[in-house]
Design a protein around this motif. Sequence first.
Motif, PDB file in Angstrom:
ATOM      1  N   ASP A  37       0.816  -1.222   0.000  1.00 20.14           N
ATOM      2  CA  ASP A  37       0.000   0.000   0.000  1.00 20.14           C
ATOM      3  C   ASP A  37       0.845   1.265   0.000  1.00 20.14           C
ATOM      4  O   ASP A  37       0.432   2.296  -0.529  1.00 20.14           O
ATOM      5  N   TRP A  38       2.021   1.199   0.591  1.00 17.25           N
ATOM      6  CA  TRP A  38       2.879   2.382   0.606  1.00 17.25           C
ATOM      7  C   TRP A  38       3.275   2.788  -0.802  1.00 17.25           C
ATOM      8  O   TRP A  38       3.454   3.977  -1.075  1.00 17.25           O
ATOM      9  N   ASP A  39       3.394   1.815  -1.700  1.00 20.40           N
ATOM     10  CA  ASP A  39       3.747   2.151  -3.079  1.00 20.40           C
ATOM     11  C   ASP A  39       2.720   3.094  -3.688  1.00 20.40           C
ATOM     12  O   ASP A  39       3.071   4.098  -4.311  1.00 20.40           O
ATOM     13  N   ILE A  40       1.443   2.799  -3.517  1.00 17.03           N
ATOM     14  CA  ILE A  40       0.379   3.647  -4.062  1.00 17.03           C
ATOM     15  C   ILE A  40       0.509   5.066  -3.494  1.00 17.03           C
ATOM     16  O   ILE A  40       0.416   6.051  -4.226  1.00 17.03           O
ATOM     17  N   TYR A  41       0.731   5.147  -2.202  1.00 14.45           N
ATOM     18  CA  TYR A  41       0.872   6.447  -1.558  1.00 14.45           C
ATOM     19  C   TYR A  41       2.075   7.211  -2.119  1.00 14.45           C
ATOM     20  O   TYR A  41       1.983   8.396  -2.437  1.00 14.45           O
ATOM     21  N   TYR A  42       3.207   6.529  -2.240  1.00 13.04           N
ATOM     22  CA  TYR A  42       4.409   7.178  -2.768  1.00 13.04           C
ATOM     23  C   TYR A  42       4.213   7.630  -4.212  1.00 13.04           C
ATOM     24  O   TYR A  42       4.680   8.703  -4.602  1.00 13.04           O
ATOM     25  N   TRP A  43       3.539   6.832  -5.017  1.00 12.58           N
ATOM     26  CA  TRP A  43       3.281   7.231  -6.412  1.00 12.58           C
ATOM     27  C   TRP A  43       2.348   8.429  -6.460  1.00 12.58           C
ATOM     28  O   TRP A  43       2.573   9.366  -7.228  1.00 12.58           O
ATOM     29  N   ALA A  44       1.284   8.403  -5.644  1.00 18.19           N
ATOM     30  CA  ALA A  44       0.303   9.488  -5.649  1.00 18.19           C
ATOM     31  C   ALA A  44       0.907  10.801  -5.177  1.00 18.19           C
ATOM     32  O   ALA A  44       0.547  11.872  -5.669  1.00 18.19           O
ATOM     33  N   THR A  45       1.825  10.719  -4.235  1.00 15.94           N
ATOM     34  CA  THR A  45       2.446  11.937  -3.701  1.00 15.94           C
ATOM     35  C   THR A  45       3.752  12.279  -4.412  1.00 15.94           C
ATOM     36  O   THR A  45       4.428  13.241  -4.030  1.00 15.94           O
ATOM     37  N   GLU A  46       4.084  11.507  -5.421  1.00 15.29           N
ATOM     38  CA  GLU A  46       5.280  11.712  -6.238  1.00 15.29           C
ATOM     39  C   GLU A  46       6.582  11.577  -5.451  1.00 15.29           C
ATOM     40  O   GLU A  46       7.609  12.133  -5.831  1.00 15.29           O
ATOM     41  N   ALA A  47       6.533  10.819  -4.358  1.00 20.07           N
ATOM     42  CA  ALA A  47       7.752  10.530  -3.607  1.00 20.07           C
ATOM     43  C   ALA A  47       8.606   9.507  -4.343  1.00 20.07           C
ATOM     44  O   ALA A  47       9.818   9.471  -4.173  1.00 20.07           O
ATOM     45  N   LYS A  48       7.939   8.668  -5.139  1.00 23.75           N
ATOM     46  CA  LYS A  48       8.621   7.681  -5.982  1.00 23.75           C
ATOM     47  C   LYS A  48       7.958   7.686  -7.350  1.00 23.75           C
ATOM     48  O   LYS A  48       6.760   7.962  -7.463  1.00 23.75           O
ATOM     49  N   PRO A  49       8.710   7.380  -8.405  1.00 25.16           N
ATOM     50  CA  PRO A  49       8.098   7.340  -9.739  1.00 25.16           C
ATOM     51  C   PRO A  49       7.113   6.178  -9.865  1.00 25.16           C
ATOM     52  O   PRO A  49       7.313   5.108  -9.285  1.00 25.16           O
ATOM     53  N   THR A  50       6.060   6.417 -10.606  1.00 27.75           N
ATOM     54  CA  THR A  50       5.051   5.387 -10.852  1.00 27.75           C
ATOM     55  C   THR A  50       5.571   4.408 -11.902  1.00 27.75           C
ATOM     56  O   THR A  50       6.034   4.839 -12.959  1.00 27.75           O
ATOM     57  N   PRO A  51       5.485   3.099 -11.644  1.00 27.13           N
ATOM     58  CA  PRO A  51       5.899   2.124 -12.667  1.00 27.13           C
ATOM     59  C   PRO A  51       5.030   2.257 -13.914  1.00 27.13           C
ATOM     60  O   PRO A  51       3.863   2.653 -13.840  1.00 27.13           O
ATOM     61  N   ALA A  52       5.601   1.917 -15.044  1.00 22.24           N
ATOM     62  CA  ALA A  52       4.920   2.074 -16.332  1.00 22.24           C
ATOM     63  C   ALA A  52       3.555   1.401 -16.358  1.00 22.24           C
ATOM     64  O   ALA A  52       2.608   1.928 -16.935  1.00 22.24           O
ATOM     65  N   GLU A  53       3.418   0.241 -15.715  1.00 18.22           N
ATOM     66  CA  GLU A  53       2.141  -0.489 -15.770  1.00 18.22           C
ATOM     67  C   GLU A  53       1.008   0.218 -15.021  1.00 18.22           C
ATOM     68  O   GLU A  53      -0.159  -0.091 -15.217  1.00 18.22           O
ATOM     69  N   MET A  61      -4.798  11.638 -12.410  1.00 15.68           N
ATOM     70  CA  MET A  61      -5.886  12.251 -11.647  1.00 15.68           C
ATOM     71  C   MET A  61      -5.626  12.125 -10.145  1.00 15.68           C
ATOM     72  O   MET A  61      -5.850  13.077  -9.385  1.00 15.68           O
ATOM     73  N   LEU A  62      -5.169  10.962  -9.706  1.00 19.42           N
ATOM     74  CA  LEU A  62      -4.889  10.740  -8.293  1.00 19.42           C
ATOM     75  C   LEU A  62      -3.739  11.629  -7.816  1.00 19.42           C
ATOM     76  O   LEU A  62      -3.814  12.212  -6.728  1.00 19.42           O
ATOM     77  N   ARG A  63      -2.691  11.749  -8.625  1.00 19.40           N
ATOM     78  CA  ARG A  63      -1.582  12.639  -8.259  1.00 19.40           C
ATOM     79  C   ARG A  63      -2.055  14.081  -8.110  1.00 19.40           C
ATOM     80  O   ARG A  63      -1.680  14.778  -7.172  1.00 19.40           O
ATOM     81  N   GLU A  64      -2.896  14.523  -9.040  1.00 19.72           N
ATOM     82  CA  GLU A  64      -3.422  15.891  -8.975  1.00 19.72           C
ATOM     83  C   GLU A  64      -4.289  16.070  -7.726  1.00 19.72           C
ATOM     84  O   GLU A  64      -4.206  17.081  -7.038  1.00 19.72           O
ATOM     85  N   PHE A  65      -5.118  15.075  -7.433  1.00 22.25           N
ATOM     86  CA  PHE A  65      -5.966  15.126  -6.244  1.00 22.25           C
ATOM     87  C   PHE A  65      -5.107  15.186  -4.975  1.00 22.25           C
ATOM     88  O   PHE A  65      -5.424  15.930  -4.041  1.00 22.25           O
ATOM     89  N   ALA A  66      -4.029  14.418  -4.941  1.00 16.75           N
ATOM     90  CA  ALA A  66      -3.166  14.364  -3.756  1.00 16.75           C
ATOM     91  C   ALA A  66      -2.481  15.701  -3.478  1.00 16.75           C
ATOM     92  O   ALA A  66      -2.112  15.974  -2.338  1.00 16.75           O
ATOM     93  N   LYS A  67      -2.342  16.534  -4.484  1.00 18.24           N
ATOM     94  CA  LYS A  67      -1.713  17.849  -4.292  1.00 18.24           C
ATOM     95  C   LYS A  67      -2.568  18.762  -3.426  1.00 18.24           C
ATOM     96  O   LYS A  67      -2.064  19.708  -2.824  1.00 18.24           O
TER      97      LYS A  67
END
Length: 87
Positions: A37-53, A61-67
């Motif tokens: 679950d931490w991966d989703i959080y890190y991707w949404a908050t741009e702490a880590k890059p989102t994997p291509a898949e 949309m989720l990244r924008e919402f998280a801002k």
Amino acid sequence: MLENCILLSLFAKENLNRMSEQQLNLYDRLINEPSNDWDIYYWATEAKPTPAEFENDVMAMLREFAKNKKREQRLRQPDLEYLFEPP
């Protein structure tokens, strides 16, 4: 994980009713496939890059919402009544 519960449930409340079937499938995949679950959080908050898949319009949309550009107070999940209200 509480952070994801709050983030994803508020995102769902705001967006699910206007998402296409394809976007709903992408969202379902996003919340069910990653094993951490931490991966989703890190991707949404741009702490880590989102994997291509998982890099798609729903993730954008989720990244924008998280801002949280409107600086809304997001301390708890929404009540579920919105699921039963007509759109």
